[in-house]
Design a protein around this motif. Structure first.
Motif, mmCIF file in Angstrom:
data_model
loop_
_atom_site.group_PDB
_atom_site.id
_atom_site.type_symbol
_atom_site.label_atom_id
_atom_site.label_comp_id
_atom_site.label_asym_id
_atom_site.label_seq_id
_atom_site.Cartn_x
_atom_site.Cartn_y
_atom_site.Cartn_z
ATOM 1 N N GLN A 129 -5.201 7.423 4.918
ATOM 2 C CA GLN A 129 -5.345 6.639 6.150
ATOM 3 C C GLN A 129 -6.294 7.315 7.126
ATOM 4 O O GLN A 129 -7.109 6.658 7.774
ATOM 5 C CB GLN A 129 -3.978 6.437 6.799
ATOM 6 C CG GLN A 129 -3.033 5.554 5.991
ATOM 7 C CD GLN A 129 -1.609 5.606 6.497
ATOM 8 O OE1 GLN A 129 -1.340 6.111 7.586
ATOM 9 N NE2 GLN A 129 -0.662 5.116 5.692
ATOM 10 N N ASP A 130 -6.216 8.650 7.242
ATOM 11 C CA ASP A 130 -7.076 9.383 8.174
ATOM 12 C C ASP A 130 -8.545 9.316 7.769
ATOM 13 O O ASP A 130 -9.435 9.450 8.613
ATOM 14 C CB ASP A 130 -6.641 10.853 8.244
ATOM 15 C CG ASP A 130 -5.279 11.032 8.898
ATOM 16 O OD1 ASP A 130 -4.817 10.080 9.552
ATOM 17 O OD2 ASP A 130 -4.679 12.113 8.736
ATOM 18 N N ILE A 156 -9.193 -1.889 1.564
ATOM 19 C CA ILE A 156 -8.820 -0.659 0.870
ATOM 20 C C ILE A 156 -7.969 -1.026 -0.336
ATOM 21 O O ILE A 156 -7.122 -1.932 -0.273
ATOM 22 C CB ILE A 156 -8.040 0.300 1.805
ATOM 23 C CG1 ILE A 156 -7.732 1.631 1.095
ATOM 24 C CG2 ILE A 156 -6.740 -0.338 2.320
ATOM 25 C CD1 ILE A 156 -8.894 2.542 0.982
ATOM 26 N N TYR A 158 -0.539 4.970 -0.524
ATOM 27 C CA TYR A 158 -1.485 5.060 0.599
ATOM 28 C C TYR A 158 -0.793 5.752 1.771
ATOM 29 O O TYR A 158 -0.119 5.122 2.580
ATOM 30 C CB TYR A 158 -1.946 3.655 0.987
ATOM 31 C CG TYR A 158 -3.080 3.614 1.994
ATOM 32 C CD1 TYR A 158 -4.312 4.190 1.711
ATOM 33 C CD2 TYR A 158 -2.928 2.972 3.220
ATOM 34 C CE1 TYR A 158 -5.349 4.137 2.611
ATOM 35 C CE2 TYR A 158 -3.962 2.902 4.134
ATOM 36 C CZ TYR A 158 -5.174 3.492 3.822
ATOM 37 O OH TYR A 158 -6.210 3.433 4.736
ATOM 38 N N ASP A 159 -0.972 7.073 1.867
ATOM 39 C CA ASP A 159 -0.313 7.849 2.912
ATOM 40 C C ASP A 159 -1.310 8.324 3.958
ATOM 41 O O ASP A 159 -2.474 7.911 3.951
ATOM 42 C CB ASP A 159 0.444 9.034 2.302
ATOM 43 C CG ASP A 159 -0.473 9.948 1.479
ATOM 44 O OD1 ASP A 159 -1.699 9.932 1.699
ATOM 45 O OD2 ASP A 159 0.044 10.675 0.615
ATOM 46 N N SER A 160 -0.874 9.201 4.852
ATOM 47 C CA SER A 160 -1.709 9.639 5.980
ATOM 48 C C SER A 160 -2.972 10.362 5.512
ATOM 49 O O SER A 160 -3.997 10.333 6.192
ATOM 50 C CB SER A 160 -0.904 10.552 6.904
ATOM 51 O OG SER A 160 -0.417 11.684 6.195
ATOM 52 N N TRP A 211 -8.670 5.760 -4.501
ATOM 53 C CA TRP A 211 -8.652 4.786 -3.407
ATOM 54 C C TRP A 211 -10.089 4.458 -3.050
ATOM 55 O O TRP A 211 -10.906 5.364 -2.829
ATOM 56 C CB TRP A 211 -7.924 5.357 -2.189
ATOM 57 C CG TRP A 211 -6.431 5.358 -2.361
ATOM 58 C CD1 TRP A 211 -5.654 6.398 -2.768
ATOM 59 C CD2 TRP A 211 -5.553 4.256 -2.136
ATOM 60 N NE1 TRP A 211 -4.334 6.002 -2.817
ATOM 61 C CE2 TRP A 211 -4.244 4.695 -2.439
ATOM 62 C CE3 TRP A 211 -5.742 2.937 -1.721
ATOM 63 C CZ2 TRP A 211 -3.128 3.868 -2.333
ATOM 64 C CZ3 TRP A 211 -4.635 2.105 -1.614
ATOM 65 C CH2 TRP A 211 -3.343 2.566 -1.915
ATOM 66 N N ASN A 263 -9.963 6.625 6.245
ATOM 67 C CA ASN A 263 -10.451 5.248 6.270
ATOM 68 C C ASN A 263 -10.781 4.814 7.696
ATOM 69 O O ASN A 263 -9.908 4.414 8.461
ATOM 70 C CB ASN A 263 -9.399 4.319 5.662
ATOM 71 C CG ASN A 263 -9.894 2.887 5.560
ATOM 72 O OD1 ASN A 263 -11.065 2.599 5.803
ATOM 73 N ND2 ASN A 263 -9.001 1.983 5.203
ATOM 74 N N GLN A 264 -12.055 4.895 8.031
ATOM 75 C CA GLN A 264 -12.523 4.486 9.353
ATOM 76 C C GLN A 264 -13.232 3.133 9.327
ATOM 77 O O GLN A 264 -13.768 2.678 10.333
ATOM 78 C CB GLN A 264 -13.505 5.545 9.908
ATOM 79 C CG GLN A 264 -12.938 6.959 9.948
ATOM 80 C CD GLN A 264 -11.726 7.074 10.841
ATOM 81 O OE1 GLN A 264 -11.666 6.468 11.918
ATOM 82 N NE2 GLN A 264 -10.727 7.848 10.403
ATOM 83 N N LEU A 278 0.825 -1.203 0.000
ATOM 84 C CA LEU A 278 0.000 0.000 0.000
ATOM 85 C C LEU A 278 0.862 1.257 0.000
ATOM 86 O O LEU A 278 0.488 2.276 -0.586
ATOM 87 C CB LEU A 278 -0.943 -0.003 1.206
ATOM 88 C CG LEU A 278 -2.048 -1.072 1.214
ATOM 89 C CD1 LEU A 278 -2.941 -0.904 2.439
ATOM 90 C CD2 LEU A 278 -2.891 -1.006 -0.060
ATOM 91 N N ASP A 279 2.020 1.187 0.663
ATOM 92 C CA ASP A 279 2.932 2.339 0.679
ATOM 93 C C ASP A 279 3.395 2.684 -0.727
ATOM 94 O O ASP A 279 3.415 3.852 -1.126
ATOM 95 C CB ASP A 279 4.146 2.049 1.561
ATOM 96 C CG ASP A 279 3.802 2.004 3.038
ATOM 97 O OD1 ASP A 279 2.741 2.561 3.411
ATOM 98 O OD2 ASP A 279 4.570 1.423 3.826
#
Length: 346
Positions: free
Chosen positions: A14-15, A24, A9-11, A68, A17-18, A4-5
């Motif tokens: 990530q923030d 994902i 797929y960064d912050s 995403w 995606n709850q 993912l990196d």
């Protein structure tokens, strides 16, 4: 399995995606309503859920290459259902070909766009201005990549011509076929970063793609001998992983570019003209016969070409008409346009 990196797929994502129930993944291709999604669990062909489909109102509500998405794997099958799209960092789009006022999504979540142009007979500064506007509107960072420098006798002059219309934008000349100059593009191809390529048909995007990725992922064709123009080789948008890190999204060559929107993009693309306009003697200067017009003076002095100023006016009118169509519809927008032309304010 995919990292993912490396997919980017960064912050920022990530923030958002709850979800504790959905996987994902990132959309790599789209064809006939089927999205190929790359994820840490593998690669899945997916469709949007019925609920998603019925809630979508316009083109940008649907996923596109580079998005995403949150999806679930269907029990016992190697395919999935998409339930949501994460908010985008950037979105590259244009007006869809044809008469309808529709947006065509090209790619999402791009960090850098390579504006690919050939250094042959097809070299066109006015077209480059349109592409630059498109990138500014997307939210990504533009970089001009001038290909086929082996076919050009005045490379430095052409680089200077591009730099004059693209303030602060990096400009690189390469010969992708023989890998001459390719190394200057490597800093943009970092782990977790996404680069997209756009340009007209036949400018050498497919050859450049193959060199960046180190594999023959895209077919290439020779240019036509009669007019130096190329043929379409890339037929769809596709996301590729770069072996040393990063992601590249290729897009089909465009014979024409119809803008979708972009008042702010006009200002960014024509910073020199906008700056001159602030120096006019009168605040409401129409840049026609008024005394003390800084733009007219700059044209007379040779500091601004008349062609660039005409391009500025043309793109201003085009984006103004697009805004009118969005507010009032095509028919009323056309009536307003005709009235303003008669008044001399268009």
């Amino acid at each position: 399995m995919y990292s993912l990196d490396q997919l980017g797929y960064d912050s920022y994502f990530q923030d958002q995606n709850q979800s504790e129930t959905h996987l994902i993944g990132r959309v790599s291709t789209l064809a006939n309503g089927i999205y190929k999604v790359l994820s840490a669990d593998g690669e899945y062909p997916c469709q949007v859920s019925g609920r998603f489909y019925h809630r979508a109102i316009e083109a940008r509500d649907f996923p596109c290459v580079g998005d995403w998405v949150l999806f679930e794997r269907m029990p016992g099958e190697n395919k999935g259902i998409i339930h949501g799209v994460l908010e985008r960092k950037s979105l590259l789009s244009r007006r869809a070909p044809g008469e309808k006022q529709e947006e065509q999504l090209m790619a999402a979540n791009i960090d850098t766009v390579f504006l690919v142009n050939a250094l042959n007979q097809d070299f066109n500064i006015r077209r480059m201005e349109r592409y630059l506007m498109q990138v500014y509107e997307s939210g990504a960072s533009p970089v001009f990549v001038l290909t086929k420098k082996d076919l050009c006798d005045d490379v430095e002059e052409k680089i200077e011509a591009v730099e004059e219309i693209a303030f602060g934008v990096p400009v690189h000349a390469v010969d992708a076929l023989h890998r001459d100059g390719i190394e200057v593009l490597q800093p943009y191809m970092q782990q977790g970063r996404t680069v997209s390529l756009i340009g007209s048909s036949g400018v050498g995007k497919s050859t450049l793609m193959n060199q960046l990725i180190g594999d023959q992922v895209q077919k290439t064709q020779d240019i036509r001998s009669g007019d130096d123009k190329g043929r379409h080789t890339t037929t769809h948008r596709e996301l590729f992983l770069v072996p040393d890190g990063g992601v590249v999204i290729d897009t089909p060559g465009m014979r024409e570019l119809q803008l979708w929107s972009g008042d702010d993009a006009v200002d960014q693309t024509f910073q020199d003209v906008e700056a001159l306009a602030t120096q006019c003697k009168f605040r409401d200067c129409a840049h026609d016969q008024e005394p003390g017009c800084a733009i007219k003076q700059a044209i007379q002095n040779g500091d601004l070409t008349e062609e660039r100023y005409k391009s500025y006016l043309k793109l201003q009118r085009e984006t103004k008409f697009l805004d009118l169509k969005e507010k009032y519809g095509s028919h009323r927008a056309a009536r307003i346009q005709v009235k303003e032309i008669h008044k001399g304010t268009w």
